[in-house]
Scaffold this active site. Structure first.
Site, PDB file in Angstrom:
ATOM      1  N   LYS A  50       0.803  -1.219   0.000  1.00  8.72           N
ATOM      2  CA  LYS A  50       0.000   0.000   0.000  1.00  8.72           C
ATOM      3  C   LYS A  50       0.840   1.275   0.000  1.00  8.72           C
ATOM      4  CE  LYS A  50      -4.450  -1.246   0.236  1.00  8.72           C
ATOM      5  NZ  LYS A  50      -5.512  -0.682  -0.605  1.00  8.72           N
ATOM      6  N   SER A 303       0.749  -9.729  -0.292  1.00 10.41           N
ATOM      7  CA  SER A 303       0.471  -8.296  -0.234  1.00 10.41           C
ATOM      8  C   SER A 303       0.768  -7.661   1.113  1.00 10.41           C
ATOM      9  CB  SER A 303      -0.989  -8.028  -0.617  1.00 10.41           C
ATOM     10  OG  SER A 303      -1.869  -8.722   0.249  1.00 10.41           O
TER      11      SER A 303
END
Length: 504
Positions: A50, A303
């Site tokens: 992110k 992720s």
């Protein structure tokens, strides 16, 4: 599409982000007999991809916009990215997070200098509150996924994959929450490697993008599961939907057990611990590969790694079932020691991973048992068929969510008409035959009234057992325990046993 590619190729992410490695998973590759690689976005400074999108967006703000500060809504990983990016650009960051956000993520955001506002029990509630604060303060809203600069920042993950793996790639697997990572990766991979499949992966209880694609438009789900909190989004973005609709080849749905098994696979190969949403893509890769045999290279994106430590207890409990290494069965049999022996022998050498039983007094025993499987999920059906042919009534609990979450811990309780029961806590050697040796040490007059065991990966098994021993046999019982040689502690007068297990 052209605008997205241009933004990805010119994205400004490496002021703070790292080019993460693309690591082969050697053990999993050997098991699947094809190359499997993991894109290690868990190694970013905030332990998640992110940071890429957040920094790319904030780096493009004007001086006047930076002076107003930035605000976002996030379950955690985007929040950390915004907080770090804002600190690097010397602007104030306000982060609105659901009250259900793992504590490790809240603490990380505060450590990075972000002002945390906890509001609501879902991303949607936090998002609405952040939008309200945006209007009240004039801060610039940094969307977690539905923004072209955020999508472009996330797309640099796909750009690195294409550069790092020069050989052909059969498929890239991407986790989907709001769709920013999937949209960005799909755009650049399809541009550079049009022959490579890009496959989105979602939890079965949060199929947000799949529901939108099936409906042909963005939809809002009534609720989503929170286990993989990083992808627990009820509504995907309009821009991410538009790109994913065109670029994704398909979407795979995975359940909690499969995600837990993927976390274990990542740990086994890399000693890294992925958060549930971080392992979603690998779980989807495994499911897709099982249905699509071949030898082409498969890549999954890890992720993130922002997981509360206490959640690992649950992950470990479910991983064995998720990888088809354990069957959970409810077995009815005569409440007779010889039948226990016959049952254990009928397992054909398979290890017992769990055994829960409590005396009922009606001559019938209902056992909750876990059995280690040697050759994957298909072996479970063969085992059940063999047990049923041996006269046992068997119900498969392996896919029963209530059994796995609750009932396995509730087998037992107080019982009626049980005299002279002693409760002992043993350490069994963790090897085949330990339970049978214990049974054989008991005299016929000593009834086994309770047995609770669960394999926890230690060298010894922790067992709670109840044995009904007449007063005149206490000395012989003590001698039998000494001959058995298993360390034990008397727990008959333990308040927990007295209140919840005693005969009444």
């Amino acid at each position: 599409m052209q605008d997205t590619i241009r933004r990805i190729l010119t994205a400004r992410v490496y002021d703070v982000a790292e080019e993460t490695p693309l690591d082969p998973l050697s053990r999993l590759s050997a098991r699947m007999q094809r190359p499997v690689l993991l894109k290690r976005e868990d190694l970013q400074p905030v332990f998640s991809f992110k940071i890429r999108g957040a920094y790319n967006k904030i780096a493009g703000l004007s001086e006047s916009e930076l002076a107003r500060g930035v605000i976002c809504a996030s379950a955690g990983n985007h929040a950390q990215g915004v907080a770090l990016a804002a600190a690097r650009r010397e602007t104030q960051a306000t982060i609105v997070m659901p009250t259900t956000t793992p504590g490790i993520k809240v603490a990380a955001v505060r450590a990075l200098g972000g002002e945390v506002v906890l509001h609501g029990d879902s991303f949607d509630a936090a998002y609405a509150h952040a939008r309200l604060l945006e209007q009240q303060t004039g801060a610039v809203f940094i969307h977690p996924f539905d923004d072209p600069d955020v999508i472009a920042g996330q797309g640099t993950v796909g750009l690195e994959i294409a550069r790092q793996h020069a050989d052909p790639i059969q498929a890239v697997f991407v986790p989907i929450g709001g769709g920013g990572l999937a949209a960005g990766v799909a755009a650049i991979v399809k541009f550079l490697r049009p022959e490579t499949r890009v496959i989105g992966v979602e939890p079965v209880d949060a199929p947000t993008m799949k529901s939108a694609l099936d409906a042909g438009q963005v939809v809002t789900l009534n609720e989503v599961g929170l286990f993989a909190d990083g992808v627990a989004v009820r509504r995907v973005g309009d821009q991410t939907f538009s790109l994913c609709k065109t670029l994704l080849d398909e979407i795979v749905l995975v359940d909690t057990d499969a995600i837990c098994a993927a976390i274990k696979d990542i740990f086994d190969d890399s000693r890294a611990i992925a958060e549930p949403s971080g392992a979603v893509a690998l779980a989807g890769l495994k499911a897709w590969a099982a249905a699509n045999p071949g030898d082409g290279s498969l890549i999954a994106i890890n992720s993130g790694a922002n997981v509360n430590f206490d959640r690992l207890r649950y992950v470990a409990e479910r991983a064995e079932i998720g990888e088809g290494a354990e069957a959970l069965l409810a077995v009815a049999m005569r409440d007779d020691r010889d039948d226990y022996r016959r049952f254990l022998n009928s397992l054909d050498g398979r290890s017992v991973t769990e055994f829960n039983y409590r005396w009922s007094g009606d001559g019938q025993a209902q056992i909750f048992v876990g059995v280690a499987l040697r050759n994957g999920p298909h072996e479970r059906d063969d085992l059940i068929a063999a047990l049923r042919s041996g006269g046992y009534a068997v119900e498969d609990m392996s896919d029963n969510e209530t059994a796995k979450l609750h009932v396995r811990y509730m087998v037992g309780g107080r019982t009626v008409g049980l005299p002279h029961e002693r409760i002992l806590r043993f350490q069994f050697p963790e090897r085949p035959g330990a339970f049978l040796r214990f049974l054989n040490s008991l005299q016929p007059a000593w009834a086994l009234t309770l047995f609770h065991y669960r394999n926890h990966g230690d060298d010894v098994g922790r067992v709670l057992a109840g044995i009904s021993v007449p007063p005149q046999d206490q000395d012989r019982f003590a001698a039998a325990l000494a001959d058995l040689g298993y360390p034990y502690v008397e727990e008959t007068d333990n308040p927990a046993c007295r209140l919840f297990l005693d005969g009444v």
